[in-house]
Enzyme design. Sequence first.
Site, mmCIF file in Angstrom:
data_model
loop_
_atom_site.group_PDB
_atom_site.id
_atom_site.type_symbol
_atom_site.label_atom_id
_atom_site.label_comp_id
_atom_site.label_asym_id
_atom_site.label_seq_id
_atom_site.Cartn_x
_atom_site.Cartn_y
_atom_site.Cartn_z
ATOM 1 N N THR A 6 0.824 -1.281 0.062
ATOM 2 C CA THR A 6 0.195 -0.107 -0.155
ATOM 3 C C THR A 6 0.912 1.464 -0.060
ATOM 4 O O THR A 6 2.124 1.337 0.349
ATOM 5 C CB THR A 6 -0.826 -0.190 1.411
ATOM 6 O OG1 THR A 6 -1.801 1.134 1.016
ATOM 7 C CG2 THR A 6 -0.193 -0.064 2.623
ATOM 8 N N ASN A 8 -0.777 3.683 1.595
ATOM 9 C CA ASN A 8 -1.543 4.536 2.420
ATOM 10 C C ASN A 8 -1.070 4.156 3.826
ATOM 11 O O ASN A 8 -1.542 3.162 4.531
ATOM 12 C CB ASN A 8 -3.050 4.115 2.120
ATOM 13 C CG ASN A 8 -4.247 5.040 3.116
ATOM 14 O OD1 ASN A 8 -3.792 5.158 4.292
ATOM 15 N ND2 ASN A 8 -5.232 5.189 2.448
ATOM 16 N N GLU A 32 -5.409 0.803 -10.449
ATOM 17 C CA GLU A 32 -6.873 0.498 -10.030
ATOM 18 C C GLU A 32 -7.461 0.217 -10.971
ATOM 19 O O GLU A 32 -7.882 1.417 -11.812
ATOM 20 C CB GLU A 32 -7.261 1.177 -8.991
ATOM 21 C CG GLU A 32 -6.793 1.429 -7.568
ATOM 22 C CD GLU A 32 -7.576 1.954 -6.293
ATOM 23 O OE1 GLU A 32 -8.528 2.107 -6.542
ATOM 24 O OE2 GLU A 32 -7.385 2.038 -5.243
ATOM 25 N N ASP A 61 -8.435 -3.241 -0.715
ATOM 26 C CA ASP A 61 -9.264 -2.006 -1.228
ATOM 27 C C ASP A 61 -10.434 -1.624 -0.702
ATOM 28 O O ASP A 61 -11.054 -2.608 -0.062
ATOM 29 C CB ASP A 61 -9.441 -2.669 -2.803
ATOM 30 C CG ASP A 61 -9.749 -1.436 -3.581
ATOM 31 O OD1 ASP A 61 -8.950 -0.423 -4.038
ATOM 32 O OD2 ASP A 61 -10.852 -1.221 -4.119
ATOM 33 N N GLY A 146 -9.106 9.445 5.501
ATOM 34 C CA GLY A 146 -10.082 9.467 4.537
ATOM 35 C C GLY A 146 -11.483 9.974 5.074
ATOM 36 O O GLY A 146 -11.395 10.987 5.639
ATOM 37 N N ASP A 148 -13.051 8.708 7.619
ATOM 38 C CA ASP A 148 -13.245 8.290 9.002
ATOM 39 C C ASP A 148 -13.841 9.501 9.748
ATOM 40 O O ASP A 148 -14.900 9.169 10.694
ATOM 41 C CB ASP A 148 -11.861 7.962 9.710
ATOM 42 C CG ASP A 148 -11.426 6.708 9.237
ATOM 43 O OD1 ASP A 148 -12.182 6.017 8.868
ATOM 44 O OD2 ASP A 148 -10.370 6.435 9.718
ATOM 45 N N HIS A 171 -14.788 -2.374 8.930
ATOM 46 C CA HIS A 171 -14.462 -2.964 7.802
ATOM 47 C C HIS A 171 -13.008 -3.863 7.814
ATOM 48 O O HIS A 171 -13.267 -4.890 7.621
ATOM 49 C CB HIS A 171 -14.819 -2.116 6.716
ATOM 50 C CG HIS A 171 -14.207 -0.808 6.654
ATOM 51 N ND1 HIS A 171 -13.730 -0.147 7.590
ATOM 52 C CD2 HIS A 171 -13.399 -0.162 5.600
ATOM 53 C CE1 HIS A 171 -13.176 0.917 7.315
ATOM 54 N NE2 HIS A 171 -12.754 0.497 6.096
HETATM 55 P P1 IMP Z 1 -8.443 2.544 -1.600
HETATM 56 O O1 IMP Z 1 -8.901 1.472 -0.989
HETATM 57 O O2 IMP Z 1 -7.110 3.038 -1.545
HETATM 58 O O3 IMP Z 1 -8.998 2.728 -2.951
HETATM 59 O O4 IMP Z 1 -9.389 3.842 -0.960
HETATM 60 C C1 IMP Z 1 -10.593 4.434 -1.357
HETATM 61 C C2 IMP Z 1 -10.918 5.653 -0.780
HETATM 62 O O5 IMP Z 1 -11.561 5.380 0.631
HETATM 63 C C3 IMP Z 1 -9.926 6.576 -0.427
HETATM 64 O O6 IMP Z 1 -10.246 8.032 -0.625
HETATM 65 C C4 IMP Z 1 -9.500 6.240 1.179
HETATM 66 O O7 IMP Z 1 -9.230 7.491 1.839
HETATM 67 C C5 IMP Z 1 -10.838 5.863 1.577
HETATM 68 N N1 IMP Z 1 -10.927 4.820 2.697
HETATM 69 C C6 IMP Z 1 -10.271 3.734 2.697
HETATM 70 N N2 IMP Z 1 -10.401 3.006 3.685
HETATM 71 C C7 IMP Z 1 -10.950 3.901 4.628
HETATM 72 C C8 IMP Z 1 -11.208 3.924 6.074
HETATM 73 O O8 IMP Z 1 -10.968 2.708 6.631
HETATM 74 N N3 IMP Z 1 -11.749 4.992 6.657
HETATM 75 C C9 IMP Z 1 -11.731 5.903 5.644
HETATM 76 N N4 IMP Z 1 -11.590 6.121 4.696
HETATM 77 C C10 IMP Z 1 -10.971 5.062 4.009
#
Ligand code: IMP
Length: 186
Positions: A6, A8, A32, A61, A146, A148, A171
């Site tokens: 990741t 992130n 993606e 994801d 994100g 949250d 989740h």
């Molecule tokens: P991705 O999984 O990196 O594609 O994330 C998709 C979007 O969801 C991004 O904008 C992330 O910041 C957000 N996101 C993913 N997981 C979380 C979480 O656990 N909490 C809040 N936002 C999330």
Amino acid sequence: MLHYVTTNPGKLREASSYLGEAIESYEYEYAEIQAKTLEPIAAAGAREAYREVGEPVVVDDAGLFIDTFDGFPGPYSSFVEETIGVDRVWELTESETNRDAEFRCVLAYCDGTPAEDESDGTLAVNCFTGVVRGEIVAPRGTGGFGYDPIFEYEGETFAELTPEAKNECSHRGRALASFAAWYDDQ
Ligand code: IMP
């Protein structure tokens, strides 16, 4: 060694808090693909990440699915966060009577094993899904990442929880629990 792939830091914090030394982080941004659900996106990411790393990988994801918008932003959550932003998502939801939503997370594991019945070199992927239902609220809290701050579960937003407390109900925590149980059995 199992690599959690990741870019992130928020996801990594939560995965490390759950899986500890079982994983090593690997910073790599896989492409993606566009899809209506998270599973094919995660599976394609896991195959690409395995080709990059050359050792067992897990990719993560996730997305926010808002009921009144028929699940939007869902698989487009990242694009929506980068364009209009999280506060605007709250503003768009604020006037709706139904503010129910769910977070979904799919962990996809790939260790280079060829998929059964595949002669074209496709790699097998195992997916583990976690879902949590809550409500979209005005932003609160300084933790997490994100969406949250605008996702409330049992009276607190995910941004008001520590990574450990978030893992107990989130989740991602649920997907990690299901992955860890399967991985321990392997
Ligand atoms: P991705 O999984 O990196 O594609 O994330 C998709 C979007 O969801 C991004 O904008 C992330 O910041 C957000 N996101 C993913 N997981 C979380 C979480 O656990 N909490 C809040 N936002 C999330």
